[in-house]
Design an enzyme around this catalytic site. Structure first.
Site, PDB file in Angstrom:
ATOM      1  N   LYS A 121      -7.631 -12.434  34.357  1.00 36.44           N
ATOM      2  CA  LYS A 121      -7.136 -11.946  35.648  1.00 36.44           C
ATOM      3  C   LYS A 121      -5.706 -12.361  35.924  1.00 36.44           C
ATOM      4  CE  LYS A 121     -11.280 -10.890  38.164  1.00 36.44           C
ATOM      5  NZ  LYS A 121     -12.039 -10.947  39.390  1.00 36.44           N
ATOM      6  N   LYS A 204     -16.476  -1.400  29.449  1.00 40.75           N
ATOM      7  CA  LYS A 204     -17.681  -1.364  30.284  1.00 40.75           C
ATOM      8  C   LYS A 204     -17.452  -0.455  31.493  1.00 40.75           C
ATOM      9  CE  LYS A 204     -17.197  -5.067  33.593  1.00 40.75           C
ATOM     10  NZ  LYS A 204     -17.954  -5.909  34.478  1.00 40.75           N
ATOM     11  N   LYS A 207     -15.812  -0.230  38.317  1.00 34.23           N
ATOM     12  CA  LYS A 207     -15.197   0.502  39.432  1.00 34.23           C
ATOM     13  C   LYS A 207     -13.684   0.396  39.389  1.00 34.23           C
ATOM     14  CE  LYS A 207     -16.000  -3.700  41.662  1.00 34.23           C
ATOM     15  NZ  LYS A 207     -17.179  -4.509  41.748  1.00 34.23           N
TER      16      LYS A 207
HETATM   17  P1  ATP Z   1     -14.817  -4.779  38.261  1.00 36.63           P
HETATM   18  O1  ATP Z   1     -14.613  -3.323  38.042  1.00 36.63           O
HETATM   19  O2  ATP Z   1     -14.014  -5.320  39.398  1.00 36.63           O
HETATM   20  O3  ATP Z   1     -14.755  -5.579  37.003  1.00 36.63           O
HETATM   21  P2  ATP Z   1     -17.581  -4.377  38.163  1.00 36.63           P
HETATM   22  O4  ATP Z   1     -17.839  -3.009  38.671  1.00 36.63           O
HETATM   23  O5  ATP Z   1     -17.516  -4.561  36.704  1.00 36.63           O
HETATM   24  O6  ATP Z   1     -16.288  -4.938  38.805  1.00 36.63           O
HETATM   25  P3  ATP Z   1     -18.774  -6.860  39.074  1.00 36.63           P
HETATM   26  O7  ATP Z   1     -18.566  -7.041  40.532  1.00 36.63           O
HETATM   27  O8  ATP Z   1     -17.932  -7.626  38.121  1.00 36.63           O
HETATM   28  O9  ATP Z   1     -18.712  -5.281  38.755  1.00 36.63           O
HETATM   29  O10 ATP Z   1     -20.265  -7.152  38.696  1.00 36.63           O
HETATM   30  C1  ATP Z   1     -21.375  -7.070  39.550  1.00 36.63           C
HETATM   31  C2  ATP Z   1     -22.640  -7.181  38.718  1.00 36.63           C
HETATM   32  O11 ATP Z   1     -22.851  -5.972  38.008  1.00 36.63           O
HETATM   33  C3  ATP Z   1     -22.606  -8.279  37.667  1.00 36.63           C
HETATM   34  O12 ATP Z   1     -23.875  -8.905  37.603  1.00 36.63           O
HETATM   35  C4  ATP Z   1     -22.293  -7.568  36.389  1.00 36.63           C
HETATM   36  O13 ATP Z   1     -22.821  -8.222  35.263  1.00 36.63           O
HETATM   37  C5  ATP Z   1     -22.952  -6.222  36.624  1.00 36.63           C
HETATM   38  N1  ATP Z   1     -22.202  -5.176  35.925  1.00 36.63           N
HETATM   39  C6  ATP Z   1     -20.991  -4.710  36.267  1.00 36.63           C
HETATM   40  N2  ATP Z   1     -20.604  -3.744  35.433  1.00 36.63           N
HETATM   41  C7  ATP Z   1     -21.599  -3.596  34.529  1.00 36.63           C
HETATM   42  C8  ATP Z   1     -21.800  -2.759  33.402  1.00 36.63           C
HETATM   43  N3  ATP Z   1     -20.902  -1.858  33.060  1.00 36.63           N
HETATM   44  N4  ATP Z   1     -22.936  -2.870  32.708  1.00 36.63           N
HETATM   45  C9  ATP Z   1     -23.869  -3.757  33.077  1.00 36.63           C
HETATM   46  N5  ATP Z   1     -23.750  -4.592  34.123  1.00 36.63           N
HETATM   47  C10 ATP Z   1     -22.634  -4.523  34.848  1.00 36.63           C
END
Ligand code: ATP
Ligand code: LTN
Length: 340
Positions: A121, A204, A207
């Site tokens: 980050k 992955k 958002k």
């Molecule tokens: P960012 O886009 O800001 O990285 P994010 O959408 O990846 O955010 P987080 O807030 O980091 O989401 O994660 C919330 C939860 O959702 C965590 O438990 C994370 O492991 C799960 N998660 C997020 N993205 C995925 C994914 N693509 N596949 C599986 N689990 C996910």
């Protein structure tokens, strides 16, 4: 008596949290919330919208409020049962910030500097402009977990290092001051644990990564789901099967399997001799059908805001009761004079 009262026979307890920092997508649902729902059968569960973590990155006030309630509504609509589990908002229980301070006094700069999420980050940024909260983020996470004496912490692979730090801090505190904490285990689920982007199967689903077409939002309308799946990238060839040479199909098959409960091999067999188009159009319907009841319930919750607020009120009270007990012990161990 509620299963979460202190005196009842203890099932192992889990704590987990999600940041209310944006649009919720299929990755959040399959990778986290769906799992949380299942864990209610075997564990005492404490689930938290971690808004204090979200503000380590600048948030827009109205959006943060909205995202926090949306996140709690997703928990409830997916089947987190507030009678059985504690559901609350992190900032409603000040003990998180208080324990964080005490843990700060036994945490080393070196171990926080080694956290890969912090390194990612802040890559390229100067120390002059990196917020201390971002650096300290894992210590707040440790406080979340340790306050509830959680035995286990279901998280994605990316959070494993933070849970390891939590374990180190718990042990360090227990050794230095006397036992106050349970040392928690991470639970990293395989399968459905990593939903990949529809644009690029090497990333992955997220958002914050680029275009809206890369993810399916939990609230996407059926036609939007169909369009996004139709446009999702595929691999060369035309065979519907997974494998290292077919990262896109592997991802789509994983989503299909996770939502339908079917085995990948059965899905592959069903589409043998058919093309990508047939598979994709059925996959879209699987997603639409899986999201429909969740969306309907979310709409109901949005129509009657008092229900969610009631859940959060009770959740904060129940969380606070557990957290205060831990915090009282920690204060005593450290030698802080109890408030007369
Ligand atoms: P960012 O886009 O800001 O990285 P994010 O959408 O990846 O955010 P987080 O807030 O980091 O989401 O994660 C919330 C939860 O959702 C965590 O438990 C994370 O492991 C799960 N998660 C997020 N993205 C995925 C994914 N693509 N596949 C599986 N689990 C996910
Ligand atoms: N850092 C986690 C969210 C989080 C969490 C927690 C997860 C904050 N506190 C405690 C498990 C337990 C994330 O970004 N996914």
């Amino acid at each position: 008596m509620s299963p979460l009262d202190e005196t009842s026979a203890r099932r192992p307890r889990v704590f987990s949290g999600i940041q209310p920092s944006g649009t919720l997508h299929l990755g959040n649902y399959l990778g986290a919330v769906k799992n949380w729902v299942a864990m209610q059968e075997t564990h005492e569960c404490v689930y938290c919208a971690v808004d204090l973590h979200a503000i380590t990155v600048r948030q827009v006030r109205a959006e943060l409020r909205r995202n926090t309630i949306d996140l709690v509504n997703l928990f409830l609509a997916s089947g987190v049962d507030p009678e059985r589990s504690i559901v609350f908002v992190q900032s409603h229980v000040p003990a998180h910030s208080e324990l964080m301070w005490i843990l700060n006094t036994i945490t080393y700069m070196g171990e926080l500097r080694r956290m890969t999420q912090f390194k990612d980050k802040t890559a390229g940024a100067e120390g002059e402009s990196i917020a201390v909260g971002l650096f300290d983020y894992p210590v707040l996470m440790a406080a979340d977990i340790l306050l509830y004496r959680a035995d286990a912490v279901p998280v994605g692979e990316d959070q494993k290092q933070h849970v390891e730090l939590t374990r180190d801090l718990a042990e360090r505190f227990n050794n230095a001051f006397g036992k106050a904490f349970v040392v928690p285990e991470p639970i990293i689920k395989e399968g459905g644990a990593r939903v990949m982007s529809l644009d690029d199967p090497a990333k992955k689903m997220s958002k914050s990564a680029g275009s809206e077409s890369s993810y399916i939002a939990v609230m996407d309308a059926p036609d939007v789901v169909r369009r996004k799946i139709r446009r999702a990238v595929t691999d060369s060839g035309s065979e519907v099967r997974g494998g290292p040479d077919k990262p896109s199909l592997t991802n789509l098959l994983d989503i299909y399997a996770a939502l339908s409960g079917d085995a990948i091999a059965d899905i592959e067999a069903r589409y043998s001799g058919k093309g990508y188009a047939d598979f994709k159009s059925d996959l879209a319907e699987v997603i639409v059908d899986a999201l429909a009841p969740i969306q309907a319930r979310i709409r109901e919750l949005e129509a009657d805001k008092s229900y969610t607020l009631g859940v959060l009120k009770t959740g904060a009270e129940r969380a606070e009761a557990i957290a205060q007990r831990t915090l009282a012990k920690v204060r005593e161990r450290v030698g802080l004079v109890p408030r007369p």
